[in-house]
Write an enzyme that holds these catalytic residues in place. Structure first.
Site, PDB file in Angstrom:
ATOM      1  N   PRO A 145       0.979  -1.286  -0.005  1.00  0.00           N
ATOM      2  CA  PRO A 145       0.025   0.022   0.082  1.00  0.00           C
ATOM      3  C   PRO A 145       0.836   1.381   0.236  1.00  0.00           C
ATOM      4  O   PRO A 145       1.750   1.386   0.694  1.00  0.00           O
ATOM      5  CB  PRO A 145      -0.927   0.116   1.462  1.00  0.00           C
ATOM      6  CG  PRO A 145       0.060  -1.003   2.238  1.00  0.00           C
ATOM      7  CD  PRO A 145       0.922  -1.739   1.422  1.00  0.00           C
ATOM      8  N   PRO A 146       0.529   2.356  -0.771  1.00  0.00           N
ATOM      9  CA  PRO A 146       1.194   3.436  -0.804  1.00  0.00           C
ATOM     10  C   PRO A 146       1.162   4.297   0.399  1.00  0.00           C
ATOM     11  O   PRO A 146       0.314   4.092   1.101  1.00  0.00           O
ATOM     12  CB  PRO A 146       0.891   4.246  -1.939  1.00  0.00           C
ATOM     13  CG  PRO A 146      -0.415   3.761  -2.473  1.00  0.00           C
ATOM     14  CD  PRO A 146      -0.549   2.313  -1.926  1.00  0.00           C
ATOM     15  N   GLY A 202       3.898   3.783   5.197  1.00  0.00           N
ATOM     16  CA  GLY A 202       5.068   3.415   6.026  1.00  0.00           C
ATOM     17  C   GLY A 202       5.856   2.016   5.976  1.00  0.00           C
ATOM     18  O   GLY A 202       6.577   1.656   6.540  1.00  0.00           O
ATOM     19  N   LEU A 203       5.306   1.496   4.616  1.00  0.00           N
ATOM     20  CA  LEU A 203       5.812  -0.067   4.419  1.00  0.00           C
ATOM     21  C   LEU A 203       7.007   0.198   3.234  1.00  0.00           C
ATOM     22  O   LEU A 203       7.373  -0.746   2.532  1.00  0.00           O
ATOM     23  CB  LEU A 203       4.728  -0.954   4.026  1.00  0.00           C
ATOM     24  CG  LEU A 203       3.760  -1.202   5.005  1.00  0.00           C
ATOM     25  CD1 LEU A 203       2.699  -2.199   4.532  1.00  0.00           C
ATOM     26  CD2 LEU A 203       4.512  -1.640   6.177  1.00  0.00           C
ATOM     27  N   GLY A 204       7.379   1.496   2.920  1.00  0.00           N
ATOM     28  CA  GLY A 204       8.576   1.714   1.881  1.00  0.00           C
ATOM     29  C   GLY A 204       8.116   1.506   0.648  1.00  0.00           C
ATOM     30  O   GLY A 204       9.014   1.134  -0.244  1.00  0.00           O
ATOM     31  N   SER A 245       7.474   3.708  -1.873  1.00  0.00           N
ATOM     32  CA  SER A 245       8.285   4.359  -2.872  1.00  0.00           C
ATOM     33  C   SER A 245       9.797   4.332  -3.005  1.00  0.00           C
ATOM     34  O   SER A 245      10.209   3.946  -4.196  1.00  0.00           O
ATOM     35  CB  SER A 245       7.975   5.932  -2.719  1.00  0.00           C
ATOM     36  OG  SER A 245       8.787   6.498  -1.393  1.00  0.00           O
ATOM     37  N   ALA A 246      10.332   3.779  -1.813  1.00  0.00           N
ATOM     38  CA  ALA A 246      11.575   3.406  -2.030  1.00  0.00           C
ATOM     39  C   ALA A 246      11.898   2.179  -2.698  1.00  0.00           C
ATOM     40  O   ALA A 246      12.793   1.942  -3.327  1.00  0.00           O
ATOM     41  CB  ALA A 246      12.241   3.115  -0.615  1.00  0.00           C
ATOM     42  N   ASP A 251      14.967   3.286   3.908  1.00  0.00           N
ATOM     43  CA  ASP A 251      13.891   2.655   3.509  1.00  0.00           C
ATOM     44  C   ASP A 251      14.526   1.809   2.055  1.00  0.00           C
ATOM     45  O   ASP A 251      14.225   0.820   1.662  1.00  0.00           O
ATOM     46  CB  ASP A 251      12.764   3.435   3.014  1.00  0.00           C
ATOM     47  CG  ASP A 251      11.898   3.840   4.050  1.00  0.00           C
ATOM     48  OD1 ASP A 251      12.224   3.595   5.015  1.00  0.00           O
ATOM     49  OD2 ASP A 251      10.719   4.340   3.781  1.00  0.00           O
TER      50      ASP A 251
END
Ligand code: PMV
Length: 321
Positions: free
Chosen positions: A103-104, A107-109, A111-112, A154
């Site tokens: 999910p964007p 907090g799960l990185g 975009s990185a 990230d």
């Protein structure tokens, strides 16, 4: 096919931006991507992101948008320019298909992981080989468009995988797990903007420097103790450290009522500890189970309150053969 990992920060978000260590773990969800190169100007380079149904062209970059979604063309343009210039191929265009299983803005990185998968896919298309740390470094051209001055934690986890002790500007240290880490990741359903949350901590630090410096120092000792707990397979201790870290993050005004509710439900359902993961202000909570069955019970209790949650177990690395 290029791959990059999503991540959870077990301990140490935000203070990592100021040069303190953080402990993070790559998770089994991430991003995959493939690229092809063809003659044509670099500005025609295209990126397709599924399952979002989002198409991005380098030539569409306008610059200056505050919204993360709107910054995609700018990030894509910056990345392809940098990678194609380094391959002396600015007279070519690159076309990438990416698939995101994260999910964007949670907090799960996400975009990185996208940035790392794109660098890997484009490197593969040019037959370019670089190690994981250099891939993470290259992907920061992308990540900076979204997050200003990211610590890099990230991107390093997205590229290297495993469990890392990360300190800005230093090569990451791989942490050897003494036991599996059964984690529950739960989404508050509130989007979190990393840049805004990092800015809010910077402003708080300007107003209350001594207090915030003290909080960062306390988080650093929790992170170092956490690394040792992970290596010694002391899950109970790791859980307590996660909960202490959550209190300190809360004192930096990064928690929300939903984060607090999910942490409380997790603890009542038997979690050894729980905290926000990533930037906070929404996003996700990570909780630690004593084993996989316990983690599933925690997940079920959180889901019963109407939140999305999943179990992801971090495994010790296979011994090298
Ligand atoms: O929420 P995320 O996945 O963007 O995590 C950001 C982690 C921070 O420490 C808050 C920022 C950083 O650059 O390390």
């Amino acid at each position: 096919m290029a791959h990059a990992f999503g991540k959870v920060i077990l301990l140490g978000e935000h203070s990592v931006v100021y040069g303190h260590p953080a402990l993070g773990a790559a998770i089994d969800r991430g991003v995959t991507a493939t690229a092809c190169v063809e003659p044509g100007p670099v500005e025609r380079s295209s990126l397709r992101i599924e399952p979002w149904g989002r198409g991005v062209l380098a030539q569409d970059a306008t610059g200056g948008s505050r919204d993360e979604g709107d910054r995609l063309p700018e990030a894509w343009r910056a990345l392809v320019h940098m990678l194609l210039a380094s391959n002396k191929a600015l007279d070519q265009s690159v076309h990438v298909q990416a698939r995101v299983d994260l999910p964007p803005r949670s907090g799960l990185g996400c975009s990185a992981a996208l940035g790392v998968a794109l660098v890997r896919a484009i490197d593969e298309a040019f037959g370019q080989v670089r190690d994981d740390v250099r891939i993470a470094d290259a992907s920061l051209t992308w990540e900076r468009v979204f997050h200003g001055q990211p610590s890099g934690v990230d991107s390093m986890l997205a590229a290297c995988g495993g469990v890392l002790l990360y300190k800005k500007g230093q090569p990451p240290a791989h942490v050897r797990l003494g036991a599996r880490l059964p984690l529950v990741v739960a989404a508050t359903g509130e989007h979190s903007d990393t840049r805004e949350m990092v800015d809010s901590v910077r402003e708080l630090r300007q107003r209350e420097e001594a207090r915030v410096t003290g909080v960062f120092a306390a988080i650093e000792s929790i992170v170092l103790r956490g690394r040792s707990a992970v290596e010694r397979a002391e899950l109970r201790e790791l859980g307590q450290l996660m909960t202490m870290n959550q209190m300190l993050l809360s004192s930096l005004l990064l928690s929300t009522p939903r984060i607090e509710e999910i942490c409380a439900v997790a603890q009542q359902a038997g979690a050894l500890g729980a905290k926000l993961t990533g930037a906070g202000g929404g996003g996700c909570v990570v909780a630690l189970g004593s084993n996989e069955a316990a983690a599933c019970a925690v997940r079920d209790a959180i889901q019963a309150r109407g939140y999305d949650a999943f179990v992801t177990t971090i495994l010790p690395a296979e011994p090298a053969t």
